[in-house]
Write an enzyme that holds these catalytic residues in place. Structure first.
Site, short mmCIF file in Angstrom:
data_model
loop_
_atom_site.label_atom_id
_atom_site.label_comp_id
_atom_site.label_asym_id
_atom_site.label_seq_id
_atom_site.Cartn_x
_atom_site.Cartn_y
_atom_site.Cartn_z
N ASP A 72 0.55 -1.35 -0.12
CA ASP A 72 -0.37 0.17 -0.08
C ASP A 72 0.91 1.40 0.35
O ASP A 72 1.96 1.28 1.29
CB ASP A 72 -0.82 0.20 1.29
CG ASP A 72 -1.35 0.89 1.29
OD1 ASP A 72 -2.95 1.14 0.60
OD2 ASP A 72 -2.01 2.33 2.01
N ASN A 114 -3.03 13.07 -3.38
CA ASN A 114 -4.43 14.05 -3.87
C ASN A 114 -4.92 14.98 -3.24
O ASN A 114 -5.07 16.32 -3.64
CB ASN A 114 -5.39 12.56 -3.67
CG ASN A 114 -5.13 11.30 -4.67
OD1 ASN A 114 -4.49 11.37 -5.40
ND2 ASN A 114 -5.98 9.65 -3.94
N HIS A 172 -6.27 14.91 -8.52
CA HIS A 172 -6.19 13.84 -8.45
C HIS A 172 -5.14 13.05 -9.20
O HIS A 172 -5.41 12.24 -9.74
CB HIS A 172 -7.63 13.47 -8.51
CG HIS A 172 -7.92 13.31 -7.12
ND1 HIS A 172 -8.50 11.66 -6.28
CD2 HIS A 172 -8.90 14.63 -6.56
CE1 HIS A 172 -9.35 12.41 -5.69
NE2 HIS A 172 -9.49 13.67 -5.18
N ASP A 222 -2.98 9.77 -9.91
CA ASP A 222 -2.91 9.10 -10.96
C ASP A 222 -1.66 8.95 -11.95
O ASP A 222 -0.51 8.05 -11.83
CB ASP A 222 -4.38 9.53 -12.67
CG ASP A 222 -5.49 8.98 -12.33
OD1 ASP A 222 -5.54 9.21 -10.73
OD2 ASP A 222 -6.27 10.30 -12.36
N GLU A 261 -4.99 2.84 -3.57
CA GLU A 261 -3.05 2.69 -3.79
C GLU A 261 -2.98 1.78 -2.87
O GLU A 261 -1.86 0.93 -3.25
CB GLU A 261 -2.84 3.68 -3.06
CG GLU A 261 -3.76 3.80 -1.34
CD GLU A 261 -4.56 4.42 -0.96
OE1 GLU A 261 -4.82 4.38 -0.02
OE2 GLU A 261 -5.58 4.34 -2.04
#
Length: 530
Positions: A405, A413, A418, A422, A448
């Site tokens: 993770d 973010n 965002h 990405d 994630e």
């Protein structure tokens, strides 16, 4: 009782009438090819011509003999023109409507001159009935200026027919050349018999009288040709095949006989297989230079399609770096599709399905690929992981799973947006693929989180791989919109055991190990035994 020559000829002509009528009926009922039309008309013209000859030799006076001549010409004027049209059609040089109209008009004009010659003297000027010669008939004493017209039209048509046959003879295979030879004989014998008649008719009569044996010769030649064509299955074959391919004109179409010998192809097929231009009719179809390897198992030589099964084959062609996908349907056909019957050959229809193939590939990829990272999605990973675990147990090899993770990913973010998040996910996926083994399974597990299944690796091996991945991500700097973003990850590792019911049990322990890594301060690798 000794039969006279005239009686023998009369019987021969009457027998020819019966034979010719039989040929017409047999062609109509047994042949379902479009090519039969001109052949039937030609046979019908021969029939009328023979009947006229029969009436002439059985006539008893000048009136009856000249009436018989009119009947004779009613058929004779049309034999050569329609024979030429039959030859053109048979040799796939389909006569244009204008040519058909011209030849038919010439025949009618010639017939009109004959029927009106008593008033115009254009064909015959004086003639009498000759009943004292061995063969009875009309004896022409003086001929009109247009008398040679009938012969000239006939000879010109036959010469054109023979030239057409010869041009095809060079390009067609051995099987089809047999029919062309018979067609050539059909063409040549009337010319020979007519030349003999002309030689005797102009007072050069070695027998003391003249008689045109062309009627008997025509029927004999037509009979031999008809049965030769039926024997080699060439009358219906190509025409029947082409009638079935009208709806597939945009596809590449190749027609082959039951023994997989090439018969014909359309322009699309010649474009796909350029060497078709050099392939002779009747040659093995696999002689095509570009013949795909996927076709090597097609049929099995003689009688390959006799069972009537439809085959479907897909193949790929690489040309100048471009890959194109094709789907091929091989459909056998018979003379009568509705009532069945002996298989004559097969039609190969090749359709370019490149767009459809690419679309299906894209749809398949969308079904098992994560759109953002390009890795497998969770559902497809679970399917493959379940199969991998089963194989691992059967072979007795170790198998490990890791879940990692990205630490504090929410801050990325919230701080950079965002789109920046990405970009981070894509960068991590790229580093994961470059660090893990090519045959390992890796996927985006959700949000994630990422997951990796390592087959054939012990827990220690998996821990070392996990540590390499952690260091790679920690050392990476992700550039986005002139901003450098750094990220770390926490990884949990677990090894499958005999006690695990399925892949979910292994992933559950790896998730527990991940939780331990996060509680321990993040940016670390933890593992959990079974």
């Amino acid at each position: 009782m000794e039969l006279s020559v005239n009686t023998v000829v009369s019987i021969a002509l009457l027998a020819s009438v019966v034979i010719c009528a039989y040929l017409i009926a047999s062609t109509i009922t047994r042949c379902r090819s479009e090519k039969k039309n001109f052949f039937i008309i030609c046979l019908f013209a021969i029939l009328v011509y023979v009947i006229g000859n029969y009436f002439e030799v059985t006539s008893t006076n000048t009136g009856e003999a000249f009436a018989a001549i009119k009947v004779l010409y009613a058929g004779g004027c049309f034999i050569a023109p329609f024979f030429l049209m039959f030859v053109l059609d048979y040799c796939e040089q389909h006569p244009r409507p204008a040519v058909t109209a011209l030849l038919t008009s010439l025949a009618f004009v010639n017939l009109m001159f004959v029927w009106t010659t008593e008033d115009t003297d254009l064909i015959y000027r004086t003639f009498v009935y000759s009943g004292d010669t061995p063969i009875h008939g009309l004896n022409v004493l003086a001929r009109g200026p247009l008398y040679p017209m009938f012969m000239v039209i006939g000879i010109v048509c036959i010469i054109i027919a023979i030239v057409t046959i010869m041009t095809r003879f060079r390009n067609w295979g051995a099987k089809y050349r047999k029919a062309l030879i018979m067609l050539s004989l059909f063409s040549a014998t009337p010319i020979v018999s007519n030349l003999i008649y002309i030689f005797t008719a102009y007072n050069l009569e070695p027998m003391g009288y003249s008689f045109n044996f062309t009627a008997l010769v025509l029927v004999a030649s037509a009979t031999i040709f008809y049965y030769s064509v039926l024997r080699y299955d060439l009358f219906d074959f190509t025409s029947r095949a082409k009638s079935l391919t009208v709806d597939f004109a945009k596809d590449a179409v190749i027609v082959m006989d039951v023994d997989m010998r090439y018969s014909s192809a359309n322009d699309a097929a010649r474009s796909l297989f350029p060497s078709l231009e050099n392939i002779k009719k009747g040659s093995p179809v696999n002689a095509i230079a570009e013949w795909p390897l996927a076709f090597e198992g097609l049929g099995s030589g003689a009688g390959a399609f006799a069972d009537g099964d439809v085959e479907e084959i897909e193949f790929t062609v690489e040309n100048d770096g471009e890959s194109r996908r094709y789907r091929t349907n091989v459909r056998p056909f018979s003379a009568d599709e509705q009532r069945g019957g002996e298989v004559l050959g097969a039609i190969m229809m090749i359709r370019d399905i490149t767009k459809e193939h690419r679309l299906m590939r894209e749809l398949e990829e969308a079904a098992y690929t994560d759109e953002l990272t390009g890795l497998y999605n969770r559902r497809h990973f679970m399917e493959l992981a379940a199969m991998t675990l089963i194989r691992s147990r059967r072979m007795g090899t170790p198998c490990c799973a890791m879940i990692f993770d990205l630490d504090h990913f929410k801050n990325v973010n919230d701080t950079f947006g965002h789109l920046a998040g990405d970009a981070v996910l894509r960068s991590v996926a790229k580093r994961l693929k470059s660090t893990a083994r090519a045959y390992d399974l890796f996927a985006r597990y959700g949000g994630e989180e990422f997951v990796v299944l390592i087959d054939g690796a012990s827990l220690a091996d998996a821990e070392r791989l996990a540590e390499r991945i952690r260091k790679q991500i920690e050392a990476s700097v992700i550039r986005y919109d002139d901003i450098d973003i750094k990220i770390t990850c926490s990884i949990g590792v677990a090894q499958a055991s005999e006690a695990d019911f399925d892949i979910n049990d292994v992933l559950r322990r790896a998730d527990d190990a991940l939780y331990t890594a996060k509680k321990g301060g993040r940016n670390m690798v933890c593992s959990k035994d079974a």
